[in-house]
Design a protein around this motif. Structure first.
Motif: not given
Length: 246
Positions: A36-39, A97-100, A125-129, A137-140
Motif C-alpha cells: 500500500d502507498p501508505s507503507f 495523526k491516526e497512524a498505522t 482514518e478513512s479512506p486509507i483504512r 492487501v492483507l494477504a500481501e
C-alpha cells in the motif's frame, strides 16, 4: 460497532543477533512498501526531529535498522544492563495523526519472555483504512511477514473476533486470514469458501472469506470457530511451551 483489526506474526524463542534481525526487517519493509502507498515511509521516536514530521524518518536499510534494534534492547531497571535473552524491540509509525504503527519484537530466546512478533495496527482514518482492510492487501501483508520473519503463524483479524475464538493462552490465532508454517503440520481440507494458498516453501495462507469477517456477524464467528476446530483436530492449534534455554 467498529472493530479494531490488526495483522500479526508470532514465533517462539529464536536467538538472533541485531544484524540478523535487521536483515529480516529490511526485507519486510521492502515487501510491505508494495502492499500500500501508505507503507512506504516510516518514522521513529527521538529528540529534535522536525516538528512538521511525525518523527525521525527511518531508512529501511540493514545498517540503520540494526542501530534501531540495538537501541531497543531490554535492560534491567537498576543498573541498566542488557538482558540478552529478551532480544530487541522497536516501534515505528507512518503519520502524525491516526497512524498505522508497527511493533517489532525479535531475537528473543528466553522461555520467560513474550513471543517474538511483528504487529501492524492499521490507521483508523478513512479512506486509507478501507483500502488496507481488503483481502488482497492483507494477504500481501501476511505474506511479507511470513517471508521475512518465518513465523510459526500469523493472522489478520479483529481483536473482538480473537476474544471470541481464542481458547488457550498459547495457541495459533485463527482469523479472517491465517498463515501457518509448514513446521506446524499439514493443513487439512477446509470448507468453502476457504482458500488455501502456498507462501513459497514456508507455509500456507488460509483466506476464510473474500470479504471482511466481523465479530458482530454470528455467521462469521461460527465459521471461524469451525475452521479453528478442524485445524485443532489436525494438531495445528496447540503450541507447546518453549524449551528451557541454557
Amino acid at each position: 460497532m467498529k472493530e479494531d483489526y490488526y495483522a500479526g506474526a508470532y514465533w517462539g524463542p529464536r536467538k538472533e543477533t541485531a544484524l540478523e534481525c535487521a536483515r529480516r526487517a529490511e526485507l519486510f519493509f521492502h515487501m510491505l512498501a508494495r502492499c500500500d502507498p501508505s507503507f512506504t515511509q516510516w518514522y521513529r521516536a527521538g529528540r529534535g526531529f522536525p516538528r512538521e514530521l511525525p518523527g525521525w524518518p527511518v531508512r529501511p536499510d540493514v545498517k540503520e535498522l540494526e542501530k534501531l534494534l540495538l537501541h531497543g534492547r531490554h535492560r534491567t531497571d537498576v543498573d541498566k544492563e542488557v538482558i540478552e535473552d529478551l532480544g530487541f524491540s522497536q516501534m515505528m509509525w507512518n503519520a502524525k495523526k491516526e497512524a498505522t504503527d508497527i511493533h517489532l519484537s525479535c531475537g528473543g530466546y528466553s522461555q520467560w519472555g513474550g513471543p517474538n512478533s511483528c504487529l501492524l495496527n492499521p490507521t483508523k482514518e478513512s479512506p486509507i483504512r478501507e483500502r488496507i482492510l481488503r483481502t488482497p492487501v492483507l494477504a500481501e501483508v501476511l505474506t511479507s511477514m511470513a517471508t521475512a520473519w518465518d513465523p510459526d503463524f500469523a493472522t489478520a483479524t479483529s481483536i473482538e473476533m480473537g476474544h471470541l475464538i481464542k481458547k488457550q493462552k498459547r495457541e495459533v490465532r485463527v482469523g479472517w486470514l491465517t498463515y501457518l508454517s509448514r513446521r506446524m503440520g499439514k493443513v487439512p481440507p477446509l470448507p468453502a469458501p476457504v482458500r488455501i494458498e502456498p507462501v513459497g516453501a514456508l507455509g500456507w495462507l488460509l483466506i476464510l472469506s473474500p470479504e471482511p469477517m466481523t465479530a458482530s456477524n454470528p455467521e462469521h464467528v461460527a465459521f471461524t470457530a469451525r475452521v479453528r476446530e478442524l485445524l485443532d483436530r489436525a494438531g495445528l492449534i496447540e503450541r507447546p511451551e518453549p524449551e528451557p534455554t541454557s
